[in-house]
Design a protein around this motif. Structure first.
Motif, mmCIF file in Angstrom:
data_model
loop_
_atom_site.group_PDB
_atom_site.id
_atom_site.type_symbol
_atom_site.label_atom_id
_atom_site.label_comp_id
_atom_site.label_asym_id
_atom_site.label_seq_id
_atom_site.Cartn_x
_atom_site.Cartn_y
_atom_site.Cartn_z
ATOM 1 N N ILE A 26 0.835 -1.206 0.000
ATOM 2 C CA ILE A 26 0.000 0.000 0.000
ATOM 3 C C ILE A 26 0.869 1.256 0.000
ATOM 4 C CG2 ILE A 26 -1.685 1.325 1.355
ATOM 5 C CD1 ILE A 26 -2.891 -1.450 2.179
ATOM 6 N N GLU A 27 1.936 1.262 0.789
ATOM 7 C CA GLU A 27 2.811 2.439 0.844
ATOM 8 C C GLU A 27 3.453 2.716 -0.519
ATOM 9 O OE1 GLU A 27 6.772 4.114 3.170
ATOM 10 O OE2 GLU A 27 6.082 2.081 3.571
ATOM 11 N N PHE A 28 3.989 1.664 -1.161
ATOM 12 C CA PHE A 28 4.611 1.857 -2.476
ATOM 13 C C PHE A 28 3.581 2.349 -3.487
ATOM 14 C CE2 PHE A 28 6.058 0.837 -6.673
ATOM 15 C CZ PHE A 28 7.433 1.028 -6.641
ATOM 16 N N ALA A 29 2.442 1.682 -3.529
ATOM 17 C CA ALA A 29 1.400 2.061 -4.495
ATOM 18 C C ALA A 29 0.904 3.484 -4.245
ATOM 19 C CB ALA A 29 0.244 1.070 -4.432
ATOM 20 N N SER A 30 0.757 3.865 -2.995
ATOM 21 C CA SER A 30 0.299 5.219 -2.671
ATOM 22 C C SER A 30 1.227 6.266 -3.258
ATOM 23 C CB SER A 30 0.208 5.414 -1.153
ATOM 24 O OG SER A 30 -0.774 4.578 -0.605
ATOM 25 N N LYS A 31 2.523 5.986 -3.237
ATOM 26 C CA LYS A 31 3.512 6.947 -3.728
ATOM 27 C C LYS A 31 3.731 6.867 -5.232
ATOM 28 C CE LYS A 31 6.333 7.226 0.455
ATOM 29 N NZ LYS A 31 7.669 6.963 1.006
ATOM 30 N N TYR A 32 3.759 5.638 -5.796
ATOM 31 C CA TYR A 32 4.268 5.467 -7.151
ATOM 32 C C TYR A 32 3.317 4.833 -8.160
ATOM 33 C CZ TYR A 32 8.487 6.317 -4.473
ATOM 34 O OH TYR A 32 9.415 6.858 -3.627
ATOM 35 N N GLY A 56 3.669 -3.943 -10.269
ATOM 36 C CA GLY A 56 4.795 -4.572 -10.956
ATOM 37 C C GLY A 56 6.088 -3.805 -10.721
ATOM 38 N N TRP A 57 5.968 -2.472 -10.635
ATOM 39 C CA TRP A 57 7.153 -1.657 -10.364
ATOM 40 C C TRP A 57 7.682 -1.927 -8.964
ATOM 41 C CZ3 TRP A 57 9.303 -0.381 -14.525
ATOM 42 C CH2 TRP A 57 8.550 -0.056 -15.656
ATOM 43 N N HIS A 58 6.788 -2.220 -8.033
ATOM 44 C CA HIS A 58 7.207 -2.589 -6.684
ATOM 45 C C HIS A 58 7.946 -3.927 -6.726
ATOM 46 C CE1 HIS A 58 5.862 -3.393 -2.238
ATOM 47 N NE2 HIS A 58 7.159 -3.179 -2.328
ATOM 48 N N MET A 63 13.064 -6.854 -6.351
ATOM 49 C CA MET A 63 14.139 -7.595 -7.002
ATOM 50 C C MET A 63 15.450 -6.820 -6.901
ATOM 51 S SD MET A 63 15.005 -8.247 -10.975
ATOM 52 C CE MET A 63 15.393 -6.517 -11.010
ATOM 53 N N MET A 64 15.386 -5.511 -7.146
ATOM 54 C CA MET A 64 16.591 -4.688 -7.078
ATOM 55 C C MET A 64 17.192 -4.720 -5.688
ATOM 56 S SD MET A 64 18.403 -3.044 -9.145
ATOM 57 C CE MET A 64 19.987 -2.314 -8.817
ATOM 58 N N LEU A 90 4.718 -11.701 -14.898
ATOM 59 C CA LEU A 90 4.082 -12.954 -15.296
ATOM 60 C C LEU A 90 2.917 -13.372 -14.411
ATOM 61 C CD1 LEU A 90 7.428 -14.865 -15.916
ATOM 62 C CD2 LEU A 90 6.016 -13.672 -17.606
ATOM 63 N N LYS A 91 2.967 -12.988 -13.145
ATOM 64 C CA LYS A 91 1.959 -13.418 -12.186
ATOM 65 C C LYS A 91 1.889 -12.357 -11.083
ATOM 66 C CE LYS A 91 0.813 -17.570 -9.505
ATOM 67 N NZ LYS A 91 -0.490 -17.731 -10.083
ATOM 68 N N PRO A 92 0.710 -12.088 -10.561
ATOM 69 C CA PRO A 92 0.617 -11.097 -9.487
ATOM 70 C C PRO A 92 1.427 -11.494 -8.252
ATOM 71 C CG PRO A 92 -1.562 -11.612 -10.346
ATOM 72 C CD PRO A 92 -0.604 -12.609 -10.940
ATOM 73 N N VAL A 93 1.905 -10.484 -7.555
ATOM 74 C CA VAL A 93 2.595 -10.663 -6.276
ATOM 75 C C VAL A 93 1.667 -10.108 -5.208
ATOM 76 C CG1 VAL A 93 4.570 -9.915 -4.890
ATOM 77 C CG2 VAL A 93 4.895 -10.584 -7.282
#
Length: 155
Positions: A26-32, A56-58, A63-64, A90-93
């Motif tokens: 939620i925090e990542f999505a809220s920002k980006y 997906g960017w999260h 991964m990074m 490829l698949k939701p996380v």
């Protein structure tokens, strides 16, 4: 120190462990990436995802994080990256998933214009705790060549 000369195409490695939390999704999505299915259980239930899912960017950022942690275990003469050739989600996380990485060196190329460096391409596959592939990426890395004073003459 790992230099360009030490990189072997075909070499594989496996590393990382990243626990995905609801709060971080939620925090990542809220920002980006503030799309409703990354922010709300109710909205996500109406979509292909079925429940709250990570951007997906999260997933790429997680991964990074695992890659950088792995780099710290093996010192490299890395110089960053000019980008990626391919990225596939490829698949939701989902919150509660535990991610890991498997990587393979595809090829390497000495620089024609900068003899002190080269580049390499690697394919990384990110898996969840069920060994399902959730993302693949082919990335390009830049790396220093071994200094001439450290080269071992061939016999």
């Amino acid at each position: 120190m790992l230099y360009f000369e030490d990189i072997e195409p075909g070499r594989k490695s496996a590393f990382g462990r990243y626990e995905v939390t609801r709060e971080e999704v939620i925090e990542f999505a809220s920002k980006y990436d503030p799309q409703p299915f990354h922010l709300s259980d109710e909205e996500a239930a109406k979509t292909y995802f079925g429940r709250l899912s990570a951007s997906g960017w999260h997933t790429a950022a997680m991964m990074m994080s695992m890659l950088v942690t792995n780099f710290s275990d093996v010192q490299q003469a890395g110089l960053g990256s000019p980008g990626i050739d391919e990225l596939r989600w490829l698949k939701p996380v989902y919150p509660g998933d535990v991610l890991r990485v498997e990587s393979e060196i595809i090829d390497k190329t000495p620089s024609r214009s900068k003899p002190e460096m080269g580049s390499f391409r690697s394919k990384s596959t990110i898996f969840n705790q069920n060994d399902e592939r959730v993302m693949t990426v082919i990335s390009i890395g830049l790396i220093r060549r071994r200094p001439a004073k450290e080269l071992v003459p061939e016999s």
